[in-house]
Design a protein around this motif. Structure first.
Motif, PDB file in Angstrom:
ATOM      1  N   PHE A 256     -34.100  44.893   6.394  1.00 47.94           N
ATOM      2  CA  PHE A 256     -35.210  45.729   6.833  1.00 47.94           C
ATOM      3  C   PHE A 256     -35.536  46.761   5.761  1.00 47.94           C
ATOM      4  O   PHE A 256     -34.736  47.025   4.862  1.00 47.94           O
TER       5      PHE A 256
ATOM      6  N   ALA B 129     -36.651  50.765   5.482  1.00 50.76           N
ATOM      7  CA  ALA B 129     -36.557  51.946   6.339  1.00 50.76           C
ATOM      8  C   ALA B 129     -37.196  53.168   5.702  1.00 50.76           C
ATOM      9  O   ALA B 129     -37.088  53.381   4.488  1.00 50.76           O
TER      10      ALA B 129
ATOM     11  N   GLU C   5     -36.758  57.088   6.731  1.00 46.43           N
ATOM     12  CA  GLU C   5     -35.954  57.847   7.686  1.00 46.43           C
ATOM     13  C   GLU C   5     -35.836  59.316   7.282  1.00 46.43           C
ATOM     14  O   GLU C   5     -35.936  59.660   6.087  1.00 46.43           O
TER      15      GLU C   5
ATOM     16  N   GLY D 298     -35.198  56.552   2.021  1.00 45.74           N
ATOM     17  CA  GLY D 298     -35.397  55.124   2.272  1.00 45.74           C
ATOM     18  C   GLY D 298     -34.190  54.327   1.837  1.00 45.74           C
ATOM     19  O   GLY D 298     -34.241  53.096   1.760  1.00 45.74           O
TER      20      GLY D 298
ATOM     21  N   SER E  60     -32.506  51.173   3.526  1.00 41.39           N
ATOM     22  CA  SER E  60     -33.162  49.867   3.479  1.00 41.39           C
ATOM     23  C   SER E  60     -32.160  48.806   3.058  1.00 41.39           C
ATOM     24  O   SER E  60     -31.296  49.043   2.205  1.00 41.39           O
TER      25      SER E  60
ATOM     26  N   ASP F 110     -27.317  47.526   0.577  1.00 45.53           N
ATOM     27  CA  ASP F 110     -28.281  48.603   0.737  1.00 45.53           C
ATOM     28  C   ASP F 110     -28.115  49.578  -0.430  1.00 45.53           C
ATOM     29  O   ASP F 110     -27.444  49.255  -1.428  1.00 45.53           O
TER      30      ASP F 110
ATOM     31  N   SER G 108     -36.573  57.326  12.426  1.00 43.82           N
ATOM     32  CA  SER G 108     -36.541  56.105  11.619  1.00 43.82           C
ATOM     33  C   SER G 108     -37.758  55.249  11.916  1.00 43.82           C
ATOM     34  O   SER G 108     -38.123  55.051  13.085  1.00 43.82           O
TER      35      SER G 108
ATOM     36  N   ARG H  94     -38.947  51.463  10.781  1.00 43.36           N
ATOM     37  CA  ARG H  94     -38.412  50.302  10.070  1.00 43.36           C
ATOM     38  C   ARG H  94     -39.273  49.069  10.286  1.00 43.36           C
ATOM     39  O   ARG H  94     -39.853  48.873  11.358  1.00 43.36           O
ATOM     40  N   TYR H  95     -39.276  48.224   9.251  1.00 48.34           N
ATOM     41  CA  TYR H  95     -39.825  46.875   9.359  1.00 48.34           C
ATOM     42  C   TYR H  95     -38.695  45.891   9.110  1.00 48.34           C
ATOM     43  O   TYR H  95     -38.026  45.941   8.070  1.00 48.34           O
ATOM     44  N   TYR H  96     -38.456  44.991  10.077  1.00 48.80           N
ATOM     45  CA  TYR H  96     -37.382  44.004   9.984  1.00 48.80           C
ATOM     46  C   TYR H  96     -37.943  42.652   9.550  1.00 48.80           C
ATOM     47  O   TYR H  96     -38.938  42.166  10.101  1.00 48.80           O
TER      48      TYR H  96
END
Length: 624
Positions: A166, A168, A170, A206, A209, A231, A618, A620-622
């Motif tokens: 993902f 992120a 945050e 970020g 991520s 990450d 947060s 997020r795109y998963y």
């Protein structure tokens, strides 16, 4: 024969009977001839008898004519009857032939009707088949298009490649500054003796991520493959092996797995510890770990976890039961020890030639313990209709080298002497239970209890202290976490957690050669050996750089760390082919409580305490 004919025949018989006697009395032929001649000349009169005979003869003749006529008629009728019979027979034959032909025609018509019906059925089936075929072709085309344009996995030879992770965005707000990213060092929350306790912090990042890839290859005996996940939450030269074994770019997981069809699985590499709860089963798999739904990358106080090297053998039996044994990377974490002797060591700073960090930004050394053996963990899990349950144990081995001839002293001694290795064992047990409440909520309970297992708690309180003679002593510790996770809507999760970790006070009395009658208190959090009166006194900065907040002397050995969290996650959009985008927010209240110490004068008890309010967000795109 008709009655008339019968009468005629009877009359002839009577005449014949009368005729025969009369002839016997007739004169000689000559006499008869003479009479005929006379008759020619003149016909004599007939007698009554003769007349009768003549009439009978005429009648007989007539009758014979009639009989002949009747015979002729009868013959004609018989002929006509025969002809009629023949015609009837022919007609019957013709009728039979016609019937047969009609039946044949009827059968042919029925066959034709059946053929037409069958043809119509075939046509209907063909229409349906064509419709179904068209739909199948359309679905196949759509499926192929989706697989080409939106494949769930990539194929390389016989390997299935599935990307994951993902991206992120945050933020974190803390009421007391820790100078930390979205990863919270719970045991470092400042007491009131430091200026940081009076300033808040807001950080945006970020770096959590994550990128991942899963490789799977089916085989005749099962399947094999591996998983890699990374990450950006490493800290460069300060990375170490103490908890997450992470180096920049931070390697979160990197393991290989072989699963046999009979239920046996072997997994090796860097992965979540066997002591960490999983959602189902017992094997390591992407996303199998049952983590608190926090944004904080250190998760939650009371949660049991390590992410380190392990070699795990697991077996699934009776579908719902699982057992596993693992050997895992070991490290010894020394808890803050008061009046520690100088006659021992159990590790050293990393060797850069061995690709371990030697110093952290030129200051604090990154220490690595000289491990005598790996940690050994066993676990049993069961997946029932009432929930998921785990129970297991940890065995740990701590070794140091100490120099008994030096005696107790807190002053470094350089006298040449021979050291001795000393090993002590520790360990404990853990249990995890997660019970579903219908489909709308789950309740979880997590417990860790042992001696020298503090490293497996998320606060990383420490494993051992040191005795006055220089040998190590495992510290009793406990950790627990209660979780409530609800799903009031398909897109919404609301959750809450409450957890704590505890480290027991362990104290020894020692005497120095210089003061043989004055006791010195050694170990973890001795009340007499600490002066915590300054734990609530703020002092000015120590340099003019603007980056040197002041801090007074404060032992403040941690007794317990407690945390409560509430939060939500809302999935704005979720698609199996396009991924998921979600927003989360959490609020946490953190408390760090120290063991009771004494004030500067050594006469009054002091109970240092630190608190922190933390808010995380947060977005997020998963990757699907």
């Amino acid at each position: 024969m008709t009655k008339q004919l019968q009468v005629t025949l009877a009359a002839l018989m009577v005449l014949s009977a009368i005729r025969v006697p009369a002839q016997t009395t007739t004169p000689a032929h000559t006499t008869t001839t003479a009479k005929k001649k006379k008759a020619v000349a003149k016909a004599p009169k007939e007698t009554a008898t003769e007349r009768q005979i003549r009439e009978l003869r005429e009648q007989m003749q007539n009758q014979q004519a009639e009989i002949d006529n009747l015979k002729a008629q009868t013959a004609a009728k018989d002929a006509e009857l025969a002809a009629a019979q023949q015609a009837a027979t022919a007609a019957q034959a013709t009728a039979a032939a016609a019937t047969t032909q009609a039946q044949s025609v009827g059968a042919s018509v029925q066959a034709n009707a059946d053929a037409v019906a069958s043809l119509q059925g075939t046509v209907t089936d063909l229409k349906n088949s064509n419709t179904g075929l068209a739909l199948t072709i359309s679905d196949t085309k759509k499926d192929l298009t989706e697989k080409i344009e939106s494949p769930t996995a990539l194929h390389y030879k016989g390997i299935l490649i599935q990307p994951g992770g993902f991206i992120a965005a945050e933020t974190v707000y803390r009421s007391r500054s820790l100078n930390s990213d979205v990863n919270t060092p719970f045991n470092s929350t400042p007491y009131m003796n430091t200026a940081q306790a009076f300033t808040s912090e807001f950080n945006a990042s970020g770096r959590q991520s994550r990128l991942a890839v899963l490789l799977t290859a089916p085989t005749p005996w099962g399947k094999m493959g591996g998983y890699y996940e990374m990450d950006f939450l490493g800290a460069g030269t300060t990375s170490n092996d103490n908890q997450t074994n992470s180096y920049v770019v931070r390697q979160r997981e990197a393991w290989v797995q072989a699963a046999v069809n009979n239920g046996f699985t072997f997994t090796g590499g860097q992965m979540w510890s066997l002591a960490t709860e999983v959602k189902k089963g017992i094997n390591e798999a992407p996303g199998a770990e049952n983590l608190p739904q926090t944004i904080d990358a250190q998760y939650h106080v009371g949660f049991t976890f390590e992410r380190q090297y392990g070699a795990r053998f697991a077996y699934n039996f009776a579908k719902i039961h699982n057992i596993a044994i693992a050997i895992e990377e070991s490290q010894t974490v020394l808890a803050g020890t008061t009046n520690a002797p100088t006659n021992f060591f159990f590790g050293s700073a990393g060797n850069t030639g061995g690709l371990y960090n030697s110093t952290g930004n030129g200051s604090t050394a990154q220490n690595y313990s000289n491990n005598v053996a790996p940690d050994i963990i066993v676990k049993y899990s069961a997946d029932t209709k009432f929930g998921h349950y785990e129970v297991g144990g940890i065995a740990r081995f701590f070794r140091d080298r100490y120099y008994p001839s030096l005696g107790y002293t807190t002053t470094v001694v350089t006298t040449a002497t021979k050291g001795t290795n000393y090993t002590v064992t520790g360990g404990g047990f853990f249990a995890n239970a997660r019970v579903p409440v219908k489909k709308y909520a789950e309740i979880g309970v997590h417990v860790l209890q042992g001696d020298g297992t503090g490293r497996y708690g998320t606060s990383n309180l420490g494993d051992v202290t040191v005795k006055p003679n220089g040998t190590l002593e495992p510290l009793r510790n406990s950790a627990g976490l209660v979780s409530v996770e609800t799903h009031p809507a398909k897109k919404l999760d609301i959750f809450g957690y409450a957890g704590g970790e505890y480290l027991q006070r362990t104290v020894y009395t020692a005497f120095t050669a210089a003061a043989p009658t004055t006791p010195v208190y050694v170990g973890y959090a001795p009340i007499q050996g600490e002066k915590d009166g300054a734990c609530n006194t703020e002092i000015p900065p120590t340099a003019a750089s603007g980056y040197a907040p002041g801090a007074s002397s404060c032992s403040g050995h941690t007794r317990a760390v407690l945390e409560g969290t509430a939060g939500f996650t809302y999935r704005l959009y979720s698609s199996p082919t396009k991924g998921r985008i979600q927003y989360s927010m959490t609020y946490s209240y953190l408390t760090r409580e120290a063991w009771t110490g004494l004030n500067t004068a050594g006469t009054a008890a002091v109970n240092p305490k630190a608190t922190n309010n933390m808010v995380f967000s947060s977005f997020r795109y998963y990757i699907p």
